[in-house]
Every structure is written in C-alpha cells, then in structure tokens.
Design a protein around this motif. Structure first.
Motif, PDB file in Angstrom:
ATOM      1  N   LYS A   1       2.475   7.553  -5.944  1.00  0.00           N
ATOM      2  CA  LYS A   1       1.505   8.580  -6.334  1.00  0.00           C
ATOM      3  C   LYS A   1       2.012   9.970  -5.938  1.00  0.00           C
ATOM      4  CE  LYS A   1      -2.541   5.626  -6.416  1.00  0.00           C
ATOM      5  NZ  LYS A   1      -3.707   5.056  -5.713  1.00  0.00           N
ATOM      6  N   ALA A   2       2.655  10.060  -4.773  1.00  0.00           N
ATOM      7  CA  ALA A   2       3.233  11.343  -4.361  1.00  0.00           C
ATOM      8  C   ALA A   2       4.345  11.739  -5.342  1.00  0.00           C
ATOM      9  CB  ALA A   2       3.780  11.238  -2.941  1.00  0.00           C
TER      10      ALA A   2
ATOM     11  N   GLN B   1       1.255   4.325  -2.627  1.00  0.00           N
ATOM     12  CA  GLN B   1       0.998   5.710  -2.196  1.00  0.00           C
ATOM     13  C   GLN B   1       2.205   6.620  -2.446  1.00  0.00           C
ATOM     14  OE1 GLN B   1      -0.387   4.957   1.829  1.00  0.00           O
ATOM     15  NE2 GLN B   1      -2.520   5.079   1.174  1.00  0.00           N
TER      16      GLN B   1
ATOM     17  N   TYR C   1      -5.591  -3.638   1.628  1.00  0.00           N
ATOM     18  CA  TYR C   1      -5.717  -2.297   2.212  1.00  0.00           C
ATOM     19  C   TYR C   1      -6.241  -2.318   3.645  1.00  0.00           C
ATOM     20  CZ  TYR C   1      -4.397   0.591  -1.790  1.00  0.00           C
ATOM     21  OH  TYR C   1      -3.678   1.223  -2.772  1.00  0.00           O
TER      22      TYR C   1
ATOM     23  N   VAL D   1       0.847  -1.199   0.000  1.00  0.00           N
ATOM     24  CA  VAL D   1       0.000   0.000   0.000  1.00  0.00           C
ATOM     25  C   VAL D   1       0.883   1.249   0.000  1.00  0.00           C
ATOM     26  CG1 VAL D   1      -1.720   1.314   1.301  1.00  0.00           C
ATOM     27  CG2 VAL D   1      -1.920  -1.185   1.134  1.00  0.00           C
ATOM     28  N   TYR D   2       1.900   1.268   0.864  1.00  0.00           N
ATOM     29  CA  TYR D   2       2.803   2.425   0.916  1.00  0.00           C
ATOM     30  C   TYR D   2       3.550   2.607  -0.411  1.00  0.00           C
ATOM     31  CZ  TYR D   2       2.352   3.452   5.915  1.00  0.00           C
ATOM     32  OH  TYR D   2       1.887   3.834   7.136  1.00  0.00           O
TER      33      TYR D   2
END
Ligand code: GUN
Ligand code: FE
Length: 443
Positions: free
Chosen positions: A334-335, A331, A401, A327-328
């Motif tokens: 995406k950043a 994420q 998730y 998940v990280y």
C-alpha cells in the motif's frame, strides 16, 4: 485414513479463498490430502477415523521461504544500519559464535521451538559456514518433526576473520551433510547456499553450482536487495549483465529449483531471466523496512508470472510469524502503491496464497488442501476474537491481523500432528503459558 472436520479455509488461486463451513478434509495414511468436501459421505471414506474440531478454523500451515537461524539472538536489535555495515558490525560477529556447538544448540533449539509455536511447519533456512552446527540444526528440525531445507552457508571473502571457509572444506562439509540427510522423501534436507556474490569468490560460486548439479540440490541466496550491494556486485562481476546473471553463470539460477530473497531492485533483464529460469522470489517485507532497503515490487512480479513466497528474514526482519509477514506485505504494497499507482496493492487472499500454496511449490505439493497436497495444517481456536457474528472470512482476517500463537491449538506437518518432543524444555508448558515457557527454554 483420517477425516478432519472444521471450518476449512485455503487458497487454490491468488484471487480468492476457498471456504467450507463445517467442511471435511480426508487425509491418506501417507499424509496426503484425498479431498475436501461438505460431508464425509462425499469423500467415500466411511471407515475413516473422524476428528472433529467443531467451530475452529482449519487452514494450511505457514511456510517461511527465507530465514537465518543463527541470527535469532539478534531479533529485535541492531536496527540502525543498512545492509552492508549491518552484516559487518552485527551479523557476521554473531554468526561466528556458531563454531561453538553448545551455543549453537541453545540458540537453534529456541529458534526451532519458536517456528513451531508461530505455526511455521516448513522453512527455507540459512545456517552458518559451520558443518557441525548446521548438522545440529537439521537434527533439531528432525526431532521436532518440522520440514526444512537447511543451508550450510558458503563464504570465502569479504567477511570477518574466522567467518570464511576454503572451497574444499565447504565441498567436504556439504558432501557429508548430503550423505547423512539422504532418506528418500526426507522432510529435512540440505540446500546449496552461497551467501551472496560479495561473500563468494568465483571458485566458491563454481563449486556451489557443481554441487547443485551433481547432487540435484536446490539453491537459495540473496539477490538485488540493496543499492550499495548491487553496485558492489557490478564491480565484482564485470562480465555479468546483471546480478542474477552472475549466479546464472555459475549454475545457481534455476538450473535446479532456486529461491532468491528480496529482489527489491530486480527489473528488466534480471526479471526476464528469473522468469525464464523459474527462479522463485522470497519477499521479506519487514526486512525491507528495517534495513531501509526499499520495497520489493511484488505486484509487478505477480503480474509477470513469477512465483513469490514470504520470508521472515530474521534478523533483518524482526518477526518470525508469517501471519505478521502477510500483514506487512499488504501494508508495504500500500505504501508502494502511492509511488507506483499502476501497481494495485496486495489483497488478503494474495498474501495468504503467497504464504502457503505459492511458497509451498518449493517443497513439492505443500500449502493447499487440494488432492495430492501434503496435509500441513493449523487449527485455530479464535473464540476470544470472535465476540460477535463474524463471517468465516472475517474470522480468518481478524486472526491474521490480531491473533498469535495463543490461538493455534493443533499443528500438522505431512499428516502428522506435531507436538514438541517431551525432552524439549518447552514441551512441559502450554502455548497459553508462553512467557514462562520462553523463560524455561532460555534458562
Ligand atoms: N545478504 C547477505 N547476507 C544477508 C543476511 O544475512 N541478511 C540479509 N537480509 N541480506 C543478506
Ligand atoms: Fe536474508
């Protein structure tokens, strides 16, 4: 031979999941997958024992490609410094305690138990400089039945007093471990582990490279994690064209199977060298965040054809679960995407593939249900999360998730179900009683 039935999900390729609703996977007595099919008849295994997991999900087990066992006590604390002062102030003082075998035993047992609990059946582990503590950790992995490559850490400069070891002692310690853990096809094996260039004199690096070559051992270390670290390595290794080249000059960069953690600042020459040498990347997204390191350009690595797996990097990372790491990873990508629009963010099948089949390459054929792969698997009972008519892919995504160890009801490593040894304090409890089990183990 055994046949396991359930809803099977895994990845052969990064682009998509393979999904078999009410499928079967046949496993040979040696623990390797024979095949996957919609029904047992298609697998030509009429006389096999059938184990039916009903409506549960059957997926490959998790692989942690970079984790520090002796930093387990520091999990979730000491998050206020960047890498180099973090090592000096928090990490090295903790690792020094592992000269004490009683302390090492207590902490390592808790660590191995938690790996089992979160569904990680294989890991690539840093121990400490201490040979006896490293041996104990390897014995605990063996006792638990989990697969691990475990590194006694090479360090002979720029540490605290008491956390360095002369080169000759390091070699002697390694040779003892190599001799003890030499069973053919052993699930627990040593791995050559120079901590990183700033911790190792040229003599230490040379000796590590010679050990790797002489005994044909895999290698792990850290690479291009933090800007101050990269600048320091440039000072220390003036003749090297990049950080990776410094390892390469000592035979520690793909001469035998090699994995490097982080690679946040890897580009240009270093990236080309990694590719040429087949050096793998352990991407540790929670560590990238906690140590304020920057974000590794994983999309770029995948586009370039590097082999990338996921690591928890405890205790730079704060979460042992590789499901959380997936998940990280998505994420942070995406950043990163906002800064680098040419690198699209990671997808769920890509993250799952990195956590299983891609990382599994470092252990042989591990991380998939394709024929010949070792059957490392988790059975997930997600009935508490599946309160509407979710598709199988949605169920897996929700588990990744939202789920945790409470939904993991069976764990397999190389075809064998892994139940904790009865002598382990935690074995008396069930995973549903996680809190009390944890208390028992600490007590
Ligand atoms: N570089 C050298 N040692 C370490 C360590 O223990 N953790 C991390 N994240 N990076 C390192
Ligand atoms: Fe690390």
């Amino acid at each position: 031979m055994k046949v396991y039935k359930g809803h099977i999900l895994y990845t052969k390729d990064p682009g998509r999941f393979e999904v078999l609703e009410n499928g079967c996977v046949a496993v040979e007595a040696d623990g390797r997958v024979i095949g996957v099919a919609d029904c047992p008849a298609a697998l030509d295994c009429a006389d096999a024992e059938v184990i039916d997991f009903g409506d549960r999900l059957l997926i490959p087990a998790m692989i942690d490609l970079h984790v520090h066992a002796p930093q387990y006590r520091n999990l979730g604390i000491a998050m206020d410094l960047e890498l180099l002062p973090w090592l000096q102030n928090y990490t090295f003082p903790e690792e020094m305690k592992y000269a004490d075998l009683a302390y090492a035993g207590r902490m390592y047992r808790r660590f191995v138990y938690d790996l089992w609990r979160v569904g990680t059946m294989r890991s690539c582990v840093f121990a400490t400089i201490h040979t006896a503590g490293t041996r104990l950790l390897m014995q605990l992995f063996q006792e638990a039945g989990l697969g691990a490559l475990v590194g006694k850490v090479g360090m002979d400069r720029n540490s605290c007093d008491g956390l360095t070891e002369p080169v000759e002692e390091m070699v002697k310690g390694y040779e003892a471990l190599i001799a003890e853990f030499n069973a053919p096809d052993a699930r627990v094996r040593p791995i050559i582990t120079p901590r990183f260039i700033p911790s190792c004199t040229p003599e230490m690096l040379r000796a590590c490279g010679e050990l790797a070559a002489r005994y044909q051992m895999p290698v792990q270390s850290h690479l291009s994690e933090n800007k101050d670290e990269v600048a320091w390595v440039r000072e220390l290794e003036k003749e090297s064209s990049c950080y990776g080249d410094a390892y390469d000059r000592y035979g520690l960069f793909g001469q035998t199977p090699t994995v490097m953690a982080h690679c946040v600042y890897t580009k240009g020459k270093e990236l080309k060298l990694m590719k040429r040498r087949g050096v793998m990347v352990a991407h540790c997204p929670t560590s990238n965040l906690n140590l304020s390191t920057g974000i590794a350009p994983v999309r770029h690595f995948l586009d370039e054809g590097l082999c990338v797996g996921l690591g928890s990097d405890i205790s730079g990372g704060h979460d042992l679960s590789i499901f959380r790491a997936m998940v990280y990873a998505i994420q942070v990508s995406k950043a990163n995407c906002q800064q680098h629009p040419k690198w699209p963010f990671l997808t769920l099948p890509e993250a799952f593939w990195m956590a299983t089949k891609s990382a599994g390459r470092f252990f042989g054929q591990v991380g998939s249900f394709e024929p010949g792969y070792e059957f490392d698997a988790l059975v997930i009972d997600d009935s508490d999360l599946n309160h509407d008519r979710y598709s199988l892919l949605e169920r897996l995504e929700r588990y990744i998730y939202l789920g945790d160890d409470r939904q993991i009801v069976h764990r397999f490593c190389r075809g064998k179900e892994i139940l904790l040894p009865a002598t382990w304090p935690a074995a008396a409890g069930t995973s549903a009683a996680g809190a009390s089990v944890s208390a028992a183990i600490l007590g």
